[in-house]
Motif scaffolding. Structure first.
Motif, PDB file in Angstrom:
ATOM      1  N   THR A 244      42.528   2.371  -9.277  1.00  0.00           N
ATOM      2  CA  THR A 244      41.430   1.448  -9.577  1.00  0.00           C
ATOM      3  C   THR A 244      40.105   2.134  -9.264  1.00  0.00           C
ATOM      4  O   THR A 244      39.918   2.664  -8.169  1.00  0.00           O
ATOM      5  CB  THR A 244      41.546   0.147  -8.764  1.00  0.00           C
ATOM      6  OG1 THR A 244      42.781  -0.497  -9.091  1.00  0.00           O
ATOM      7  CG2 THR A 244      40.394  -0.798  -9.082  1.00  0.00           C
ATOM      8  N   VAL A 245      39.208   2.123 -10.235  1.00  0.00           N
ATOM      9  CA  VAL A 245      37.887   2.726 -10.083  1.00  0.00           C
ATOM     10  C   VAL A 245      36.832   1.646 -10.292  1.00  0.00           C
ATOM     11  O   VAL A 245      36.879   0.918 -11.283  1.00  0.00           O
ATOM     12  CB  VAL A 245      37.665   3.863 -11.103  1.00  0.00           C
ATOM     13  CG1 VAL A 245      36.271   4.449 -10.940  1.00  0.00           C
ATOM     14  CG2 VAL A 245      38.716   4.937 -10.933  1.00  0.00           C
ATOM     15  N   GLU A 246      35.912   1.534  -9.346  1.00  0.00           N
ATOM     16  CA  GLU A 246      34.805   0.589  -9.473  1.00  0.00           C
ATOM     17  C   GLU A 246      33.503   1.374  -9.572  1.00  0.00           C
ATOM     18  O   GLU A 246      33.168   2.144  -8.678  1.00  0.00           O
ATOM     19  CB  GLU A 246      34.767  -0.369  -8.288  1.00  0.00           C
ATOM     20  CG  GLU A 246      35.986  -1.287  -8.217  1.00  0.00           C
ATOM     21  CD  GLU A 246      35.825  -2.390  -7.181  1.00  0.00           C
ATOM     22  OE1 GLU A 246      34.669  -2.661  -6.795  1.00  0.00           O
ATOM     23  OE2 GLU A 246      36.843  -2.969  -6.774  1.00  0.00           O
ATOM     24  N   CYS A 247      32.783   1.171 -10.657  1.00  0.00           N
ATOM     25  CA  CYS A 247      31.506   1.844 -10.883  1.00  0.00           C
ATOM     26  C   CYS A 247      30.386   0.954 -10.359  1.00  0.00           C
ATOM     27  O   CYS A 247      30.233  -0.181 -10.809  1.00  0.00           O
ATOM     28  CB  CYS A 247      31.307   2.114 -12.373  1.00  0.00           C
ATOM     29  SG  CYS A 247      32.662   3.050 -13.093  1.00  0.00           S
ATOM     30  N   GLU A 248      29.623   1.465  -9.416  1.00  0.00           N
ATOM     31  CA  GLU A 248      28.610   0.656  -8.747  1.00  0.00           C
ATOM     32  C   GLU A 248      27.353   0.508  -9.591  1.00  0.00           C
ATOM     33  O   GLU A 248      27.114   1.241 -10.542  1.00  0.00           O
ATOM     34  CB  GLU A 248      28.276   1.286  -7.394  1.00  0.00           C
ATOM     35  CG  GLU A 248      29.480   1.527  -6.500  1.00  0.00           C
ATOM     36  CD  GLU A 248      30.238   0.253  -6.169  1.00  0.00           C
ATOM     37  OE1 GLU A 248      29.617  -0.825  -6.166  1.00  0.00           O
ATOM     38  OE2 GLU A 248      31.458   0.328  -5.926  1.00  0.00           O
ATOM     39  N   THR A 249      26.534  -0.439  -9.185  1.00  0.00           N
ATOM     40  CA  THR A 249      25.363  -0.784  -9.993  1.00  0.00           C
ATOM     41  C   THR A 249      24.307   0.310 -10.012  1.00  0.00           C
ATOM     42  O   THR A 249      23.559   0.426 -10.984  1.00  0.00           O
ATOM     43  CB  THR A 249      24.732  -2.082  -9.471  1.00  0.00           C
ATOM     44  OG1 THR A 249      24.433  -1.923  -8.075  1.00  0.00           O
ATOM     45  CG2 THR A 249      25.690  -3.247  -9.645  1.00  0.00           C
ATOM     46  N   ASP A 250      24.241   1.138  -8.945  1.00  0.00           N
ATOM     47  CA  ASP A 250      23.180   2.142  -8.917  1.00  0.00           C
ATOM     48  C   ASP A 250      23.548   3.435  -9.639  1.00  0.00           C
ATOM     49  O   ASP A 250      22.749   4.354  -9.727  1.00  0.00           O
ATOM     50  CB  ASP A 250      22.783   2.466  -7.477  1.00  0.00           C
ATOM     51  CG  ASP A 250      23.953   3.025  -6.675  1.00  0.00           C
ATOM     52  OD1 ASP A 250      25.039   3.223  -7.254  1.00  0.00           O
ATOM     53  OD2 ASP A 250      23.769   3.255  -5.463  1.00  0.00           O
ATOM     54  N   MET A 251      24.767   3.521 -10.136  1.00  0.00           N
ATOM     55  CA  MET A 251      25.242   4.659 -10.930  1.00  0.00           C
ATOM     56  C   MET A 251      25.248   5.975 -10.145  1.00  0.00           C
ATOM     57  O   MET A 251      25.368   7.058 -10.710  1.00  0.00           O
ATOM     58  CB  MET A 251      24.421   4.822 -12.219  1.00  0.00           C
ATOM     59  CG  MET A 251      25.109   5.705 -13.281  1.00  0.00           C
ATOM     60  SD  MET A 251      24.156   5.827 -14.801  1.00  0.00           S
ATOM     61  CE  MET A 251      25.068   7.119 -15.643  1.00  0.00           C
ATOM     62  N   SER A 252      25.114   5.897  -8.836  1.00  0.00           N
ATOM     63  CA  SER A 252      25.102   7.122  -8.037  1.00  0.00           C
ATOM     64  C   SER A 252      26.483   7.484  -7.520  1.00  0.00           C
ATOM     65  O   SER A 252      26.712   8.620  -7.118  1.00  0.00           O
ATOM     66  CB  SER A 252      24.138   6.975  -6.856  1.00  0.00           C
ATOM     67  OG  SER A 252      24.587   5.948  -5.991  1.00  0.00           O
ATOM     68  N   SER A 253      27.391   6.519  -7.497  1.00  0.00           N
ATOM     69  CA  SER A 253      28.726   6.806  -6.993  1.00  0.00           C
ATOM     70  C   SER A 253      29.718   5.812  -7.576  1.00  0.00           C
ATOM     71  O   SER A 253      29.350   4.800  -8.156  1.00  0.00           O
ATOM     72  CB  SER A 253      28.752   6.722  -5.462  1.00  0.00           C
ATOM     73  OG  SER A 253      28.497   5.393  -5.036  1.00  0.00           O
ATOM     74  N   ALA A 254      30.971   6.134  -7.413  1.00  0.00           N
ATOM     75  CA  ALA A 254      32.052   5.245  -7.820  1.00  0.00           C
ATOM     76  C   ALA A 254      33.106   5.283  -6.736  1.00  0.00           C
ATOM     77  O   ALA A 254      33.327   6.315  -6.109  1.00  0.00           O
ATOM     78  CB  ALA A 254      32.634   5.675  -9.163  1.00  0.00           C
TER      79      ALA A 254
END
Length: 272
Positions: A223-233
């Motif tokens: 499971t991969v969650e992409c965060e709102t700031d696009m700096s990390s997952a």
């Protein structure tokens, strides 16, 4: 349960994680994936010969035969001292020793706030093990493999294997082959904008392999969650298999232990 070999040219289906017993002078021939493999037992050594074929279509079966016949001298030879007096040889599946970059043939867009599950066929390596306890003699990938670099530049990143994929969204559409494992990947886009999935770095060294009653290999889901700031997952290896995998037994340990909780990786190392 051991399979006692006889000097016969009868074609049988190969089996993962089950010991075969050879007599001195016998050769077991396997055809699996894109590989042809010959394993020979002599009085003091094991001999392993293999070649990788460039095929236009993917084979769907695994066959093995036992005889006293060797291939031509053009096939490369590896020699190994017998670790003990037994003639046992076992074939253990493992995933790639580096992360594998999955490249969908057609990019997939995940809308803002949405999630999806894609199913990928992950290339398997064959570990050839001898004796009791098992000693790994060598291992070979069961299809040609290429390398790629994932990172923001040539100094920051990591070397990975590369694998094209249809990134199927329907499990029934995924071909089941004894030399590939099915890996479900859940991607959650928590950003405020769409995520274009052109490639994805799958942490194959962290995944164990499991065999179901149909002879199919499965890994735990990722499971991969992409965060709102696009700096990390953040990435998590699921603790259980997908129920659709059925009744499975562990046949191959992960190459590396999975850390508890979630792994946070740089965005450009995962999707870049």
């Amino acid at each position: 349960m051991a399979t006692v070999a006889s000097d016969s040219d009868t074609v049988k289906s190969g089996v993962w994680n089950q010991p075969y017993t050879l007599d001195s002078g016998q050769t077991q021939f396997h055809q699996l994936g894109h590989v042809r493999l010959w394993v020979t037992l002599l009085d003091l050594e094991w001999q392993i010969r293999s070649e990788t074929l460039m095929l236009d279509t993917d084979p769907v079966s695994w066959t093995e035969t036992i005889s006293h016949t060797l291939p031509s001298a053009d096939i490369p030879l590896q020699r190994f001292i017998r670790p003990d007096a037994t003639g046992a040889v076992t074939f253990v599946p493992a995933l790639a020793p580096r992360p594998t970059v999955i490249r969908p043939y057609q990019p997939l867009t995940i809308p803002a706030g949405a999630r999806c599950v894609i199913y990928v066929g992950t290339l398997v390596w064959m570990k050839i093990c001898s004796g009791n306890p098992r000693t790994t003699l060598t291992e070979i990938p069961l299809a040609p493999s290429s390398m790629t670099w994932v990172g923001r530049n040539t100094m920051e990143g990591e070397l990975c294997y590369s694998s094209p994929s249809f990134a199927r969204l329907v499990l029934d559409a995924v071909p089941k082959r004894p030399w590939r494992a099915v890996t479900p990947v859940t991607i959650v886009n928590r950003r405020d904008e769409p995520l274009l999935l052109e490639r994805f770095s799958l942490p194959t060294p962290l995944l164990s392999l499991h065999l179901n009653e149909l002879g199919q290999l499965w890994t735990p889901g990722v499971t991969v969650e992409c965060e709102t700031d696009m700096s990390s997952a953040s990435l998590r290896v699921d603790s259980a298999l997908l129920p659709a995998a059925g009744n499975c037994q562990l046949v191959g340990e992960a190459r590396e232990p999975v850390a508890r909780g979630r792994l946070v990786r740089a965005f450009d190392r995962m999707f870049g």
